[in-house]
Design a protein around this motif. Structure first.
Motif, PDB file in Angstrom:
ATOM      1  N   THR A  73      -2.428   5.178   4.775  1.00  0.00           N
ATOM      2  CA  THR A  73      -2.847   6.527   4.373  1.00  0.00           C
ATOM      3  C   THR A  73      -3.966   7.016   5.293  1.00  0.00           C
ATOM      4  O   THR A  73      -4.036   8.196   5.632  1.00  0.00           O
ATOM      5  CB  THR A  73      -3.313   6.524   2.910  1.00  0.00           C
ATOM      6  OG1 THR A  73      -2.247   5.987   2.098  1.00  0.00           O
ATOM      7  CG2 THR A  73      -3.625   7.934   2.430  1.00  0.00           C
ATOM      8  N   HIS A  82       0.836  -1.204   0.000  1.00  0.00           N
ATOM      9  CA  HIS A  82       0.000   0.000   0.000  1.00  0.00           C
ATOM     10  C   HIS A  82       0.877   1.264   0.000  1.00  0.00           C
ATOM     11  O   HIS A  82       0.627   2.216  -0.752  1.00  0.00           O
ATOM     12  CB  HIS A  82      -0.922  -0.029   1.230  1.00  0.00           C
ATOM     13  CG  HIS A  82      -1.564   1.289   1.559  1.00  0.00           C
ATOM     14  ND1 HIS A  82      -2.687   1.759   0.907  1.00  0.00           N
ATOM     15  CD2 HIS A  82      -1.232   2.246   2.464  1.00  0.00           C
ATOM     16  CE1 HIS A  82      -3.020   2.947   1.402  1.00  0.00           C
ATOM     17  NE2 HIS A  82      -2.155   3.259   2.338  1.00  0.00           N
ATOM     18  N   THR A  83       1.911   1.244   0.824  1.00  0.00           N
ATOM     19  CA  THR A  83       2.839   2.383   0.904  1.00  0.00           C
ATOM     20  C   THR A  83       3.570   2.580  -0.421  1.00  0.00           C
ATOM     21  O   THR A  83       3.758   3.711  -0.884  1.00  0.00           O
ATOM     22  CB  THR A  83       3.858   2.154   2.040  1.00  0.00           C
ATOM     23  OG1 THR A  83       3.158   1.922   3.261  1.00  0.00           O
ATOM     24  CG2 THR A  83       4.781   3.354   2.208  1.00  0.00           C
ATOM     25  N   ALA A  84       3.975   1.473  -1.041  1.00  0.00           N
ATOM     26  CA  ALA A  84       4.689   1.542  -2.322  1.00  0.00           C
ATOM     27  C   ALA A  84       3.813   2.154  -3.412  1.00  0.00           C
ATOM     28  O   ALA A  84       4.287   2.961  -4.232  1.00  0.00           O
ATOM     29  CB  ALA A  84       5.143   0.143  -2.729  1.00  0.00           C
ATOM     30  N   GLU A  85       2.547   1.789  -3.433  1.00  0.00           N
ATOM     31  CA  GLU A  85       1.623   2.357  -4.426  1.00  0.00           C
ATOM     32  C   GLU A  85       1.448   3.851  -4.198  1.00  0.00           C
ATOM     33  O   GLU A  85       1.454   4.649  -5.141  1.00  0.00           O
ATOM     34  CB  GLU A  85       0.271   1.641  -4.348  1.00  0.00           C
ATOM     35  CG  GLU A  85       0.326   0.211  -4.879  1.00  0.00           C
ATOM     36  CD  GLU A  85      -0.933  -0.582  -4.552  1.00  0.00           C
ATOM     37  OE1 GLU A  85      -1.808  -0.048  -3.824  1.00  0.00           O
ATOM     38  OE2 GLU A  85      -1.033  -1.744  -5.012  1.00  0.00           O
ATOM     39  N   ARG A  86       1.327   4.237  -2.933  1.00  0.00           N
ATOM     40  CA  ARG A  86       1.142   5.665  -2.615  1.00  0.00           C
ATOM     41  C   ARG A  86       2.395   6.477  -2.924  1.00  0.00           C
ATOM     42  O   ARG A  86       2.322   7.574  -3.495  1.00  0.00           O
ATOM     43  CB  ARG A  86       0.786   5.799  -1.126  1.00  0.00           C
ATOM     44  CG  ARG A  86       0.523   7.250  -0.690  1.00  0.00           C
ATOM     45  CD  ARG A  86       0.369   7.348   0.821  1.00  0.00           C
ATOM     46  NE  ARG A  86       1.621   7.077   1.510  1.00  0.00           N
ATOM     47  CZ  ARG A  86       1.716   6.325   2.603  1.00  0.00           C
ATOM     48  NH1 ARG A  86       0.636   5.742   3.120  1.00  0.00           N
ATOM     49  NH2 ARG A  86       2.893   6.141   3.184  1.00  0.00           N
ATOM     50  N   ASP A  87       3.554   5.953  -2.542  1.00  0.00           N
ATOM     51  CA  ASP A  87       4.802   6.709  -2.671  1.00  0.00           C
ATOM     52  C   ASP A  87       5.577   6.393  -3.950  1.00  0.00           C
ATOM     53  O   ASP A  87       6.678   6.879  -4.167  1.00  0.00           O
ATOM     54  CB  ASP A  87       5.695   6.447  -1.456  1.00  0.00           C
ATOM     55  CG  ASP A  87       5.070   6.965  -0.166  1.00  0.00           C
ATOM     56  OD1 ASP A  87       4.079   7.717  -0.250  1.00  0.00           O
ATOM     57  OD2 ASP A  87       5.557   6.603   0.920  1.00  0.00           O
ATOM     58  N   ARG A  88       5.003   5.527  -4.791  1.00  0.00           N
ATOM     59  CA  ARG A  88       5.528   5.239  -6.129  1.00  0.00           C
ATOM     60  C   ARG A  88       6.936   4.642  -6.119  1.00  0.00           C
ATOM     61  O   ARG A  88       7.853   5.158  -6.748  1.00  0.00           O
ATOM     62  CB  ARG A  88       5.485   6.509  -6.992  1.00  0.00           C
ATOM     63  CG  ARG A  88       4.070   6.995  -7.212  1.00  0.00           C
ATOM     64  CD  ARG A  88       4.027   8.235  -8.081  1.00  0.00           C
ATOM     65  NE  ARG A  88       2.674   8.721  -8.244  1.00  0.00           N
ATOM     66  CZ  ARG A  88       2.349   9.832  -8.882  1.00  0.00           C
ATOM     67  NH1 ARG A  88       3.304  10.584  -9.411  1.00  0.00           N
ATOM     68  NH2 ARG A  88       1.090  10.216  -8.999  1.00  0.00           N
ATOM     69  N   PHE A  89       7.086   3.563  -5.387  1.00  0.00           N
ATOM     70  CA  PHE A  89       8.305   2.773  -5.511  1.00  0.00           C
ATOM     71  C   PHE A  89       7.911   1.312  -5.709  1.00  0.00           C
ATOM     72  O   PHE A  89       6.761   0.935  -5.485  1.00  0.00           O
ATOM     73  CB  PHE A  89       9.246   2.954  -4.300  1.00  0.00           C
ATOM     74  CG  PHE A  89       8.710   2.451  -2.984  1.00  0.00           C
ATOM     75  CD1 PHE A  89       8.865   1.116  -2.602  1.00  0.00           C
ATOM     76  CD2 PHE A  89       8.063   3.320  -2.099  1.00  0.00           C
ATOM     77  CE1 PHE A  89       8.384   0.652  -1.378  1.00  0.00           C
ATOM     78  CE2 PHE A  89       7.586   2.872  -0.872  1.00  0.00           C
ATOM     79  CZ  PHE A  89       7.742   1.527  -0.514  1.00  0.00           C
ATOM     80  N   THR A  90       8.859   0.514  -6.190  1.00  0.00           N
ATOM     81  CA  THR A  90       8.574  -0.898  -6.482  1.00  0.00           C
ATOM     82  C   THR A  90       8.803  -1.729  -5.222  1.00  0.00           C
ATOM     83  O   THR A  90       9.922  -1.768  -4.702  1.00  0.00           O
ATOM     84  CB  THR A  90       9.488  -1.411  -7.604  1.00  0.00           C
ATOM     85  OG1 THR A  90       9.306  -0.594  -8.757  1.00  0.00           O
ATOM     86  CG2 THR A  90       9.154  -2.856  -7.955  1.00  0.00           C
TER      87      THR A  90
END
Length: 379
Positions: free
Chosen positions: A294, A231-239
């Motif tokens: 979030t 979820h954090t990766a999707e929000r902050d745009r990292f793989t």
């Protein structure tokens, strides 16, 4: 620091068992977790090898080497020692590194890459804050008045003189591990000392989390962590890394030492709002991974997790709490500045390490490898 063994100039490098390697690590005050034998079991795409430096029959130094094959040239490898090796960096480093180069070349390495675990410069939290506020200062390295470590300065000079090539890029993040980090010194300090060193916002957020009923527990539910991490990766745009990577990491590190790695979960009224991973080797603790929801960000679960990890590190006798990498930018227009602003709120200090260095052993193969990396666009 490993025992001095370079005085005679006749150190021999040869493979050691994982048990010998671990015994050596346990005898040191602090060793990077990337230089523990268990880390070879985490990095499954590389071939791991434990090496020892012997002064006669005495084991004087040790290192974990990760061998990375070159595409289409599989018989040659890049020999990588992340944040290592664990040797006496205060003396004549050629006595340690020359026999390493001879051994690894004979094993088919086309180059050695290592990251000496020595600091070169340290900036206080106050200096960093002043730099961020000064429009004339764009980078940590623009600041004056930092503490410069003579050992680190000597190591970088000697590596350069011996033909080693610096790999750390301008922004501090390269193909390997970051050269600039943020650390909180813990030696001789109490919880109150550490709290007083934090800025008002950090102290307020820690208090708010407690007042709002956020509870932090140490658990082993990696699926819960990984869901929040994705979820954090999707929000902050990292793989994000796959769940299997974390399962392998926990299994390998826990098998080596049951106190090596821990998962912290922060809950608010049953909802997991933040999660962090702490790794400890001897007197050094690392904040390794973090994730946050979030929703309910106002209850400050991330601050609660950090404070729980810092308190546990203090209770374990750690001398350093390591918040890991930062970029050296202090430019308010640079999107990376938020990272150092978040970490500087903990008090602590910004630290520059010697960075990563390459020694080409087979120059033609090394040049082919460099071209391959450039075509891929990174490490």
């Amino acid at each position: 620091m490993p025992q001095r063994g370079a005085g005679c100039g006749h150190l021999a490098v040869r493979p050691i068992s994982a048990a010998e390697h671990l015994a050596f690590v346990r005898a040191q005050r602090s060793v990077s977790f990337l230089q523990t034998p268990a880390w070879a079991d985490v990095k499954t795409e590389w071939r791991g090898e434990s090496l020892g430096w012997f002064d006669g029959r005495r084991l004087a130094g040790a290192g974990l080497v990760l061998h990375r094959p070159v595409p289409r040239l599989e018989r040659f490898t890049l020999a990588y020692l992340p944040e290592g090796p664990v040797i006496d960096w205060t003396g004549d480093i050629s006595a340690w590194l020359d026999p390493l180069a001879v051994y690894l070349r004979a094993q088919g390495a086309f180059a050695i890459r290592l990251g000496p675990p020595v600091r070169t410069d340290t900036w206080s939290a106050a200096q960093v804050k002043e730099g961020i506020a000064d429009p004339g200062v764009k980078r940590l390295t623009d600041l004056s008045g930092q503490w410069t470590d003579p050992v680190g300065a000597r190591v970088t000079d000697r590596l350069r003189d011996a033909g080693w090539l610096p790999q750390s890029p301008r922004n501090g993040f390269g193909v390997g591990h970051p050269q600039f980090k943020y650390e909180i010194p813990l030696a001789g300090r109490t919880e109150d000392d550490v709290l007083k060193g934090m800025n008002q916002l950090w102290r307020r957020n820690i208090k708010k989390a407690a007042k709002d009923g956020v509870e932090v527990t140490v658990e082993d539910d990696l699926k819960v962590f990984h869901d929040l991490y994705v979820h954090t990766a999707e929000r902050d745009r990292f793989t994000p890394r796959p769940l299997r990577y974390f399962e392998t990491m926990f299994a390998a590190l826990n098998a080596e030492d049951p106190e090596r790695i821990r998962l912290y979960l922060a809950r608010h009224r049953g909802d997991v709002v933040a999660a962090t991973i702490l790794i400890r080797v001897g007197a050094h603790a690392w904040y390794s991974y973090g994730a946050s929801s979030t929703r309910k960000r106002e209850v400050r679960g991330s601050n609660a997790c950090q404070w729980a990890m810092i308190r546990d590190s203090l209770a374990s006798g750690c001398e350093v709490y390591d918040l890991r990498g930062i970029t050296p930018t202090l430019d308010p227009d640079d999107p990376h500045v938020g990272l150092i602003q978040f970490k500087v709120g903990t008090g602590g200090q910004a630290v520059r390490y010697a960075g990563e260095w390459d020694l080409p052993l087979r120059p033609l193969v090394y040049r082919a490898f460099e071209l391959y990396i450039k075509r891929r666009g990174g490490g």
